[in-house]
Design an enzyme around this catalytic site. Structure first.
Site, PDB file in Angstrom:
ATOM      1  CG  HIS A 132      -2.023  -1.067   1.079  1.00 10.47           C
ATOM      2  ND1 HIS A 132      -2.686  -1.563  -0.151  1.00 10.47           N
ATOM      3  CD2 HIS A 132      -2.810  -1.697   2.115  1.00 10.47           C
ATOM      4  CE1 HIS A 132      -3.556  -2.540   0.158  1.00 10.47           C
ATOM      5  NE2 HIS A 132      -3.609  -2.343   1.567  1.00 10.47           N
ATOM      6  CG  HIS A 206      -7.779  -0.719   2.642  1.00  8.18           C
ATOM      7  ND1 HIS A 206      -8.533  -1.422   3.269  1.00  8.18           N
ATOM      8  CD2 HIS A 206      -6.655  -1.310   2.374  1.00  8.18           C
ATOM      9  CE1 HIS A 206      -7.799  -2.582   3.562  1.00  8.18           C
ATOM     10  NE2 HIS A 206      -6.415  -2.607   2.970  1.00  8.18           N
ATOM     11  CD  GLU A 344      -8.438  -3.439  -0.033  1.00  6.94           C
ATOM     12  OE1 GLU A 344      -7.320  -2.784  -0.298  1.00  6.94           O
ATOM     13  OE2 GLU A 344      -8.487  -4.303   0.475  1.00  6.94           O
TER      14      GLU A 344
END
Length: 379
Positions: A132, A206, A344
């Site tokens: 991420h 997220h 996501e």
């Protein structure tokens, strides 16, 4: 006579009041200070309310969706996303609650990739991998906000300049994300970016959803459909092997409505590696392109439904496997294992290291643009 008029006015007022916090009204946006960072930067919270009374709260720290209140079949509102009551929660957060994710959502193997013959090395924050965006991804940045509301509903524009070399990624990247809470009860997220040097980019959000209300039990009884006949199996580090495997005949087949918990404990190697579902599903997109239906979730007790539409080629389905009861969120709610799900929208994980995957490369002169919509209803 005057008393009669007053009584009549009161009766009319009660008749027009929206029931249980749910009713027609004027769409609007409000702003307030949410807190200050350790170095004194103010973080703002924006409250978006559409003309149906649905409400979203978004902060400039990480562009996080803090709250999302939508009605059930009786018209009762509940907050359906996990999050924190104060800025400190988000500063120390490691679960990425509600946040904008970048530069590269999901994992990059061994914290490195090659582009134009050059190897770029990233910070490893997930074992041997980068997750991420690295040590301080977009979820830890303060974004600049602007009210861009229009006829569709209240809209918040967030911008951020990610400088060349940030977290190891090349190019000065200008990012703009617009959240719109439409008057048809959609949370629309529009992602835009440009770069001055060849780079890679995979943006997502997220948010953790629990359609029964945040903190109100697990999501194993939710009925899920994912319009994907293939998924990307992973290795022990949750990095795709490169295979696009069929879901048919496996616990990953959600092509028909299926309870999330129906097969989550099956004796399946991929489920064991992910500690449940934590996998990338390859969407069955038509040749038309554009915004298409990716997934649907139905929560039987409340009747709430969420449709996920996207222009992206894939979606990561995650069942909150690493929530362990150590996080206390909003309203004092404790978040336990599988108390939420994530959908996501994205390009495939580790795309920069898989030439056969849809490319995440972005070049100068090109415009990165994707759209994802979370649409809410009840039955």
């Amino acid at each position: 006579m005057r008393l009669k008029l007053v009584v009549t006015a009161i009766l009319i007022a009660f008749t027009l009041m929206p029931a249980k916090g749910w009713g027609e009204g004027k769409a609007n946006m409000q702003k307030k200070v949410f807190g200050k960072t350790a170095d004194g930067q103010e973080v703002y919270l924006y409250t978006l309310t559409n003309d149906k009374g649905v409400q979203a709260e978004i902060i400039t720290y990480g562009g996080a969706v803090v709250s999302l209140k939508v009605p059930d079949r009786k018209g009762e509102l509940a907050d359906v996303v996990l999050g924190y009551s104060d800025l400190e929660g988000y500063v120390h957060d490691k679960a990425y609650f509600g946040a904008l994710i970048g530069r590269d959502g999901n994992r990059i193997a061994h914290g490195k990739f090659e582009l134009d013959g050059k190897t770029y090395t990233l910070f490893k924050n997930d074992g041997d991998n980068t997750l991420h965006g690295g040590k301080e991804g977009f979820n830890k940045k303060i974004w600049t906000a602007k009210d861009v509301s229009g006829a569709a509903g209240p809209a918040l524009e967030l911008t951020y300049l990610s400088k060349d070399g940030e977290e190891g990624f090349p190019g000065n990247l200008s990012v703009k994300v617009v959240y719109t809470l439409t008057n048809t009860n959609e949370l629309k997220i529009e992602y835009n970016a440009t770069t001055d040097k060849d780079t890679v980019l995979n943006l997502t959000n997220h948010s953790y959803f629990n359609l029964a209300g945040q903190g109100n039990g697990d999501i194993l009884g939710d009925i899920l459909t994912i319009h994907a006949s293939r998924y990307t199996p992973v290795d022990a580090g949750l990095i795709p092997t490169g295979e696009l495997a069929p879901v048919k005949g496996t616990p990953f087949d959600f092509t028909k409505p299926t309870a999330i918990g129906a097969r989550i404990e099956d004796d399946n190697e991929q489920l064991k590696l992910g500690h449940g579902y934590d996998h990338n599903f390859v969407l069955d997109r038509s040749g038309k392109g554009g915004l298409q239906l990716a997934a649907e979730v139905y929560e039987p007790k409340s009747g709430r439904m969420m449709d996920v539409l996207t222009t992206q080629p894939a979606v990561q389905f995650y069942t909150g496997n690493f929530l362990d009861g150590t996080i206390t969120g909003k309203d004092g709610k404790v978040y336990k294992k599988r108390y939420a799900l994530c959908l996501e929208t994205q390009h495939y994980p580790d795309s920069p290291n898989h030439p056969s995957f849809p490319t995440t490369e972005l070049k100068p002169g090109e415009h990165y643009h994707t759209v994802t919509v979370y649409k809410f209803s009840a039955k």
